[in-house]
Design a protein around this motif. Sequence first.
Motif, PDB file in Angstrom:
ATOM      1  N   PHE A  98       0.836  -1.207   0.000  1.00 44.94           N
ATOM      2  CA  PHE A  98       0.000   0.000   0.000  1.00 44.94           C
ATOM      3  C   PHE A  98       0.868   1.254   0.000  1.00 44.94           C
ATOM      4  N   ALA A  99       1.853   1.277   0.901  1.00 43.48           N
ATOM      5  CA  ALA A  99       2.709   2.459   1.045  1.00 43.48           C
ATOM      6  C   ALA A  99       3.558   2.701  -0.197  1.00 43.48           C
ATOM      7  N   ASN A 100       3.845   1.645  -0.963  1.00 44.41           N
ATOM      8  CA  ASN A 100       4.625   1.812  -2.188  1.00 44.41           C
ATOM      9  C   ASN A 100       3.901   2.650  -3.231  1.00 44.41           C
ATOM     10  N   HIS A 101       2.606   2.807  -3.076  1.00 47.56           N
ATOM     11  CA  HIS A 101       1.828   3.580  -4.050  1.00 47.56           C
ATOM     12  C   HIS A 101       1.432   4.956  -3.516  1.00 47.56           C
ATOM     13  N   LEU A 102       1.976   5.336  -2.371  1.00 47.25           N
ATOM     14  CA  LEU A 102       1.766   6.693  -1.851  1.00 47.25           C
ATOM     15  C   LEU A 102       2.875   7.567  -2.407  1.00 47.25           C
ATOM     16  N   ARG A 103       2.671   8.067  -3.621  1.00 47.98           N
ATOM     17  CA  ARG A 103       3.742   8.775  -4.320  1.00 47.98           C
ATOM     18  C   ARG A 103       3.286  10.193  -4.660  1.00 47.98           C
ATOM     19  N   PHE A 104       3.546  10.644  -5.861  1.00 48.05           N
ATOM     20  CA  PHE A 104       3.130  11.986  -6.285  1.00 48.05           C
ATOM     21  C   PHE A 104       1.615  11.990  -6.537  1.00 48.05           C
ATOM     22  N   PRO A 105       0.999  13.161  -6.682  1.00 49.81           N
ATOM     23  CA  PRO A 105      -0.463  13.208  -6.885  1.00 49.81           C
ATOM     24  C   PRO A 105      -0.892  12.439  -8.138  1.00 49.81           C
ATOM     25  N   ASN A 106      -1.648  11.378  -7.937  1.00 51.41           N
ATOM     26  CA  ASN A 106      -2.225  10.610  -9.035  1.00 51.41           C
ATOM     27  C   ASN A 106      -3.339   9.745  -8.466  1.00 51.41           C
ATOM     28  N   MET A 107      -4.036   9.039  -9.328  1.00 50.66           N
ATOM     29  CA  MET A 107      -5.189   8.249  -8.897  1.00 50.66           C
ATOM     30  C   MET A 107      -4.799   7.135  -7.928  1.00 50.66           C
ATOM     31  N   HIS A 108      -3.671   6.483  -8.165  1.00 46.46           N
ATOM     32  CA  HIS A 108      -3.245   5.394  -7.284  1.00 46.46           C
ATOM     33  C   HIS A 108      -2.907   5.917  -5.888  1.00 46.46           C
ATOM     34  N   THR A 109      -2.232   7.063  -5.830  1.00 42.56           N
ATOM     35  CA  THR A 109      -1.919   7.662  -4.526  1.00 42.56           C
ATOM     36  C   THR A 109      -3.201   7.935  -3.751  1.00 42.56           C
ATOM     37  N   TYR A 110      -4.189   8.498  -4.420  1.00 46.45           N
ATOM     38  CA  TYR A 110      -5.452   8.824  -3.752  1.00 46.45           C
ATOM     39  C   TYR A 110      -6.181   7.558  -3.311  1.00 46.45           C
ATOM     40  N   CYS A 111      -6.223   6.559  -4.194  1.00 42.69           N
ATOM     41  CA  CYS A 111      -6.905   5.298  -3.862  1.00 42.69           C
ATOM     42  C   CYS A 111      -6.290   4.646  -2.631  1.00 42.69           C
ATOM     43  N   PHE A 112      -4.976   4.476  -2.640  1.00 45.72           N
ATOM     44  CA  PHE A 112      -4.333   3.738  -1.555  1.00 45.72           C
ATOM     45  C   PHE A 112      -4.257   4.556  -0.270  1.00 45.72           C
ATOM     46  N   SER A 113      -4.217   5.872  -0.380  1.00 47.17           N
ATOM     47  CA  SER A 113      -4.299   6.694   0.821  1.00 47.17           C
ATOM     48  C   SER A 113      -5.665   6.527   1.480  1.00 47.17           C
ATOM     49  N   CYS A 114      -6.723   6.548   0.670  1.00 45.60           N
ATOM     50  CA  CYS A 114      -8.082   6.340   1.195  1.00 45.60           C
ATOM     51  C   CYS A 114      -8.237   4.942   1.789  1.00 45.60           C
TER      52      CYS A 114
END
Length: 368
Positions: free
Chosen positions: A204-220
């Motif tokens: 999950f944390a590997n996809h907390l990157r720059f602003p993009n859809m994956h970052t938003y999804c996995f943060s949520c």
Amino acid sequence: FVPAHLHGLLNFIGPYLARIRMSDVIRNLYKCTLRTLLALLYDFPEFLSESHMIFCDVIPWQCVQIRNLILAAFPSSMKLPDPFTHSLKVDTLPEMKVSPTIQSTYLLKLMICGLKADVDNWIRTGDRALLENIIKKLMYSDPMVALEAGTKYNVPLLNATILYAGANCLFMQSKDERSPSLVFFEYLLEHFDTEGRFWMFTTFANHLRFPNMHTYCFSCIILWLFSNTRIQEVREQITRVLLERLIVHRPHPWGLLITFIELIKNGRYQFWGFDFVKSDQQLQKLFTSVAFTCLGQPIPTEGEPVDTPEAQLNYLKAYKFNEVAHQHYRQQQIDAQQAALRAQAHHHAQQAAAQQVVLQQAAQAAVP
């Protein structure tokens, strides 16, 4: 060509970095690897951001700084919003609706072993028998292979499955808290042991990157699981995975910062009320230190003293954002960084001038 060579380097050095002690040769190779990644981060950030999944599959979990260097990369055409801005509304950023480019064969991996079809069928039908089959496929069936890998979980396959299920999460569009993807992740949490859950949150944390859809999804997803889980250990593991990436040297991925800031600021998650936060004095010091840094605000000097872990914890529980103090503190941080850069540039200029004088003197001495 370059991704294959860098992948080979990380794959080779990984087992050595997983050890407690390293030889001088491996230590030097590790330093060279860090410098190479740092150069790529500044000169070719798109390369790292698009290939992050390939590299994360072979980086040992202990190598947090290498992982952060890769995950902190973002397209050079993008300007990151300040994660410490109080008025930042992450869900309104237009970049959060754009899927990032990923150079990886993760879909091919899922198709070969049939996991893509299983996940698609689960999302469509909700048949729980499919979830049992998915869990079996995510584990090595051969004990010798598991022994060589150091874990019974097929981590690259788990990474691919979580990305596919998370990227197809309906939570963003429908705001439905019981979307198939969230139920899928809940099922994994309940049926995985501690090690399996750790690998899940690492992915999950590997996809907390720059602003993009994956970052938003996995943060949520992370915040939702923290708030709604019935397993107390899950909250501790989420905190551990986020915190261990924040206590190392910069850079820190943008998505990691906004997720942790939301977790400690938003009263909905009641972060400061959990027992594991205040179970040990050293842990309290660590939590509060990172919290004050992430909030972009110093420990207050006015009013009652906040010089003990307990007092800092109480202060954070009743924390209210002060825009004026925040902006003043952020400006102080920026001024200090700029002063350090000017001092460093001046030092380099002096060194270059001194070297030039030495070269001129050597040239004059060489003239007959």
